[in-house]
Design a protein around this motif. Structure first.
Motif, PDB file in Angstrom:
ATOM      1  N   SER A 171       2.197 -48.262 -48.671  1.00 40.17           N
ATOM      2  CA  SER A 171       2.101 -47.496 -49.920  1.00 40.17           C
ATOM      3  C   SER A 171       3.449 -47.438 -50.624  1.00 40.17           C
ATOM      4  N   MET A 172       4.524 -47.302 -49.859  1.00 38.22           N
ATOM      5  CA  MET A 172       5.856 -47.294 -50.447  1.00 38.22           C
ATOM      6  C   MET A 172       6.198 -48.663 -51.036  1.00 38.22           C
ATOM      7  N   GLU A 173       5.792 -49.718 -50.351  1.00 38.64           N
ATOM      8  CA  GLU A 173       6.014 -51.062 -50.887  1.00 38.64           C
ATOM      9  C   GLU A 173       5.263 -51.247 -52.205  1.00 38.64           C
ATOM     10  N   VAL A 231      12.559 -50.729 -50.111  1.00 38.83           N
ATOM     11  CA  VAL A 231      13.339 -51.018 -48.898  1.00 38.83           C
ATOM     12  C   VAL A 231      13.131 -49.940 -47.838  1.00 38.83           C
ATOM     13  N   LEU A 232      13.088 -48.672 -48.257  1.00 39.05           N
ATOM     14  CA  LEU A 232      12.846 -47.590 -47.291  1.00 39.05           C
ATOM     15  C   LEU A 232      11.487 -47.767 -46.611  1.00 39.05           C
ATOM     16  N   GLY A 233      10.503 -48.269 -47.365  1.00 35.24           N
ATOM     17  CA  GLY A 233       9.196 -48.511 -46.772  1.00 35.24           C
ATOM     18  C   GLY A 233       9.176 -49.750 -45.900  1.00 35.24           C
ATOM     19  N   ALA A 234       9.618 -50.882 -46.477  1.00 34.51           N
ATOM     20  CA  ALA A 234       9.516 -52.170 -45.779  1.00 34.51           C
ATOM     21  C   ALA A 234      10.385 -52.244 -44.534  1.00 34.51           C
ATOM     22  N   ILE A 235      11.567 -51.630 -44.564  1.00 35.58           N
ATOM     23  CA  ILE A 235      12.474 -51.713 -43.424  1.00 35.58           C
ATOM     24  C   ILE A 235      12.572 -50.379 -42.682  1.00 35.58           C
ATOM     25  N   LEU A 242      -1.042 -42.346 -35.158  1.00 41.98           N
ATOM     26  CA  LEU A 242       0.307 -42.250 -35.713  1.00 41.98           C
ATOM     27  C   LEU A 242       0.774 -43.595 -36.242  1.00 41.98           C
ATOM     28  N   TYR A 243       0.532 -44.658 -35.472  1.00 39.57           N
ATOM     29  CA  TYR A 243       0.940 -45.997 -35.902  1.00 39.57           C
ATOM     30  C   TYR A 243       0.241 -46.387 -37.198  1.00 39.57           C
ATOM     31  N   TYR A 244      -1.051 -46.115 -37.294  1.00 36.53           N
ATOM     32  CA  TYR A 244      -1.788 -46.468 -38.511  1.00 36.53           C
ATOM     33  C   TYR A 244      -1.356 -45.612 -39.698  1.00 36.53           C
ATOM     34  N   GLN A 245      -1.005 -44.372 -39.445  1.00 36.32           N
ATOM     35  CA  GLN A 245      -0.506 -43.512 -40.523  1.00 36.32           C
ATOM     36  C   GLN A 245       0.821 -44.034 -41.056  1.00 36.32           C
ATOM     37  N   LEU A 246       1.689 -44.463 -40.153  1.00 37.20           N
ATOM     38  CA  LEU A 246       2.967 -45.030 -40.573  1.00 37.20           C
ATOM     39  C   LEU A 246       2.760 -46.327 -41.355  1.00 37.20           C
ATOM     40  N   SER A 247       1.761 -47.120 -40.958  1.00 38.52           N
ATOM     41  CA  SER A 247       1.448 -48.351 -41.686  1.00 38.52           C
ATOM     42  C   SER A 247       1.021 -48.041 -43.117  1.00 38.52           C
ATOM     43  N   VAL A 248       0.226 -46.984 -43.277  1.00 38.78           N
ATOM     44  CA  VAL A 248      -0.212 -46.571 -44.614  1.00 38.78           C
ATOM     45  C   VAL A 248       0.986 -46.153 -45.451  1.00 38.78           C
ATOM     46  N   VAL A 249       1.886 -45.363 -44.849  1.00 39.74           N
ATOM     47  CA  VAL A 249       3.080 -44.918 -45.573  1.00 39.74           C
ATOM     48  C   VAL A 249       3.942 -46.110 -45.972  1.00 39.74           C
ATOM     49  N   GLU A 250       4.148 -47.028 -45.029  1.00 35.69           N
ATOM     50  CA  GLU A 250       4.978 -48.209 -45.294  1.00 35.69           C
ATOM     51  C   GLU A 250       4.431 -49.041 -46.448  1.00 35.69           C
ATOM     52  N   LEU A 254      -5.271 -59.965 -45.207  1.00 36.01           N
ATOM     53  CA  LEU A 254      -6.480 -60.207 -45.998  1.00 36.01           C
ATOM     54  C   LEU A 254      -7.339 -58.948 -46.131  1.00 36.01           C
ATOM     55  N   SER A 255      -6.696 -57.801 -46.096  1.00 34.91           N
ATOM     56  CA  SER A 255      -7.394 -56.555 -46.393  1.00 34.91           C
ATOM     57  C   SER A 255      -7.186 -56.241 -47.875  1.00 34.91           C
ATOM     58  N   ILE A 256      -7.909 -55.257 -48.383  1.00 39.37           N
ATOM     59  CA  ILE A 256      -7.775 -54.893 -49.793  1.00 39.37           C
ATOM     60  C   ILE A 256      -6.336 -54.491 -50.136  1.00 39.37           C
ATOM     61  N   PRO A 257      -5.668 -53.637 -49.332  1.00 36.80           N
ATOM     62  CA  PRO A 257      -4.285 -53.266 -49.662  1.00 36.80           C
ATOM     63  C   PRO A 257      -3.315 -54.443 -49.668  1.00 36.80           C
TER      64      PRO A 257
END
Length: 199
Positions: free
Chosen positions: A173-175, A141-145, A163-171, A27-30
């Motif tokens: 964003s790729m989706e 798929v590269l993002g989600a998995i 680092l974990y939050y940065q990876l979440s942003v990348v994931e 339930l966040s904006i992204p």
């Protein structure tokens, strides 16, 4: 970064507001935006399926099944089904820092099945559309998995760090990028559908 502001904030209201910008918080904006992309793509696929069905095209079941898949993905985005699946799978999946989110195993199997079934169908699409389909699917798929698996390692070995939050942003964003490209391809397909029919 929002993460640093969240960590520094003393007010619960401020922390809640900052969390609305996090990619890994429901339930966040992204995540709402991601839900919207999935819902729009489901609508486009349903339209293409209806057109194919009315014209009795041989691909009508492909479009209809793809629309159903996106309907389920849209529901999953809202209801967090894969998170619940991950909790159930942890009981019998071997412990590994890369399998903190064990739903990625089921997700990878599902992706392989869909790829095998749909590759001949995608090849029959107009070349510019098929290339966009493949590009969007690869990014998603590269993002989600893929990135999710790296994020699994990060949260197990490092905890909920920057680092974990940065990876979440990348994931996420790729989706989003994958879904945006896919939606663009579907719009092109709709525009071409009157002069390009798959038999």
């Amino acid at each position: 970064p929002a993460y640093l502001l969240f960590e520094a904030a003393n007010s619960g209201v401020v922390r809640f507001a900052v969390q609305r910008t996090f990619h890994n918080v429901e339930l966040s904006i992204p995540t709402i935006y991601n839900f919207g992309l999935l819902a729009v793509n489901f609508g486009l696929l349903a339209t293409l399926a209806a057109k194919a069905w009315m014209r009795a095209e041989s691909t009508k079941l492909h479009w209809a099944a793809l629309a159903l898949i996106f309907l389920l993905m849209t529901y999953d985005e809202a209801a967090e089904v894969h998170e619940e699946l991950a909790r159930m799978m942890r009981a019998f999946v071997p412990e590994s820092p890369f399998l903190y989110y064990p739903w990625t195993i089921a997700g990878a199997i599902f992706v392989i099945i869909v790829a095998v079934v749909y590759l001949p169908f995608v090849r029959r699409l107009p070349s510019h559309v098929s290339k966009l389909f493949l590009l969007s699917g690869t990014i998603y798929v590269l993002g989600a998995i893929g990135v999710e698996t790296i994020g699994s390692w990060a949260i197990v070995t490092r905890g909920e760090t920057l680092l974990y939050y940065q990876l979440s942003v990348v994931e996420e964003s790729m989706e989003m990028l994958g879904m945006a490209i896919f939606g663009f391809a579907l719009l092109i397909m709709l525009e071409d559908s009157e002069r390009f029919k798959l038999r």
